[in-house]
Design an enzyme around this catalytic site. Structure first.
Site, PDB file in Angstrom:
ATOM      1  N   SER A 145       0.842  -1.107  -0.021  1.00  0.00           N
ATOM      2  CA  SER A 145      -0.107  -0.105   0.040  1.00  0.00           C
ATOM      3  C   SER A 145       1.040   1.061  -0.113  1.00  0.00           C
ATOM      4  O   SER A 145       2.120   1.134   0.373  1.00  0.00           O
ATOM      5  CB  SER A 145      -0.839  -0.267   1.320  1.00  0.00           C
ATOM      6  OG  SER A 145      -1.299   1.106   1.379  1.00  0.00           O
ATOM      7  N   TYR A 159      -2.047   1.798  13.084  1.00  0.00           N
ATOM      8  CA  TYR A 159      -0.667   1.292  13.634  1.00  0.00           C
ATOM      9  C   TYR A 159      -0.555   0.068  13.046  1.00  0.00           C
ATOM     10  O   TYR A 159       0.704  -0.307  12.580  1.00  0.00           O
ATOM     11  CB  TYR A 159      -0.863   1.339  15.243  1.00  0.00           C
ATOM     12  CG  TYR A 159      -0.114   0.357  15.953  1.00  0.00           C
ATOM     13  CD1 TYR A 159       1.286   0.828  16.336  1.00  0.00           C
ATOM     14  CD2 TYR A 159      -0.306  -1.114  16.612  1.00  0.00           C
ATOM     15  CE1 TYR A 159       1.952   0.106  17.105  1.00  0.00           C
ATOM     16  CE2 TYR A 159       0.538  -1.594  17.202  1.00  0.00           C
ATOM     17  CZ  TYR A 159       1.685  -1.086  17.447  1.00  0.00           C
ATOM     18  OH  TYR A 159       2.722  -1.867  18.263  1.00  0.00           O
TER      19      TYR A 159
END
Length: 307
Positions: A145, A159
């Site tokens: 990504s 996170y």
């Protein structure tokens, strides 16, 4: 690697979104397809669409389940023949919709990192050894990504998502280097989607373990997912275009396959901050660089590393 009717491809998460876009592009080339997915209804629909174009096998598999992945590989080999293209695409993004204090729980970590990172590793370790043993051209694509290149301040913490996607980028870079050092005709690329028109956000929440989301958060998360999905539909790249882009990158043996320039400024700022934080140059650095180069040139053998 040339992609044609001799190609046998495995695509995890291959029944929806980017995975389906890649599967469609492969089907148009005549490649035989094995679609691995956790959603049986989506697999059935994808198989019905793609079967008129090529041979299609489907397996309902959770990519976190190593035994199930091994069993799927055995069945695929029997149904379609030897696999020479692996697309480790399955992924989830639950964490980006939770503030850090809600995201810090092992159930969320195990779900997001389990699918996004362990699932990629399980896919590689399930299929790559046989590809190496055959010694024929092949390719591995992982899906990371833009969030694997930099942390975006516009998002919630993310996170677990950032951790998993950063790791996939590093995994693929190291995999590609290792394959080159072996002199293998198998190579590797990492797909780096920015904004793509998919339902991944909604599917991530739908399949998430109950312990990963507080009951009181579900409505708020649902609203964020709906807004994110609408934005992706309006502004994101077409998954079919991403599929064709991915195949072109495989054939060009490109390491990185970014779908857009979403991360450009964030990556530049991050790289500049890391370099600025380094201590002043010294004789130590020159000696270390020379030692590292000597160690690399003196070991491993094989052809020069790909960039």
């Amino acid at each position: 690697m040339l992609i044609d009717s001799a190609t046998v491809a495995v695509v995890t998460g291959g029944s929806q979104g980017i995975g389906l876009g890649i599967a469609r592009a492969l089907a148009r080339r005549g490649a035989a397809l094995a679609l691995l997915d956790i959603d049986p209804a989506a697999m059935e629909a994808a198989a019905a669409e793609l079967s008129p174009m090529t041979r299609v096998a489907t397996r309902r598999v959770d990519v976190r389940d190593r035994a199930a992945m091994a069993a799927a590989a055995d069945g695929i080999g029997a149904d379609l023949g030897a696999v020479n293209l692996v697309v480790a695409n399955a992924g989830v993004g639950l964490g980006v919709f939770q503030p850090l204090d809600r995201e810090l729980r092992y159930s969320t970590w195990d779900y997001v990192v389990g699918v996004n990172l362990e699932g990629v590793n399980n896919t590689v370790q399930t299929f790559l050894p046989a590809m190496l043993e055959r010694g024929a051209p092949g390719h591995v694509v992982t899906t990371a990504s833009a969030a694997g290149l930099a942390v975006f301040p516009e998002r919630s913490s993310g996170y677990t998502y950032h951790a998993s996607k950063f790791a996939v980028v590093g995994l693929t870079e190291a995999l590609r280097r290792g394959l080159a050092d072996l002199g293998s005709p198998v190579s590797a690329s990492v797909l780096i989607p920015g904004l793509v028109a998919t339902q991944v956000a909604a599917n991530s929440v739908r399949h998430a373990p109950a312990a990963s989301v507080d009951p009181g958060d579900r409505e708020r998360i649902g609203e964020m997912v709906a807004a994110g999905t609408a934005a992706a539909a309006a502004l994101g790249r077409d998954p079919d275009a991403v599929g064709e882009q991915t195949l072109a990158a495989i054939e060009a043996d490109a390491l990185y396959i970014p779908t857009d320039r979403l991360a450009e400024s964030a990556v530049r700022d991050r790289a500049a901050a890391v370099i600025a934080a380094m201590p002043p140059a010294s004789a130590y650095d020159g000696g270390l660089a020379a030692a590292m180069e000597s160690r690399r040139s003196g070991g491993g053998g094989g052809r020069p590393a790909r960039p």
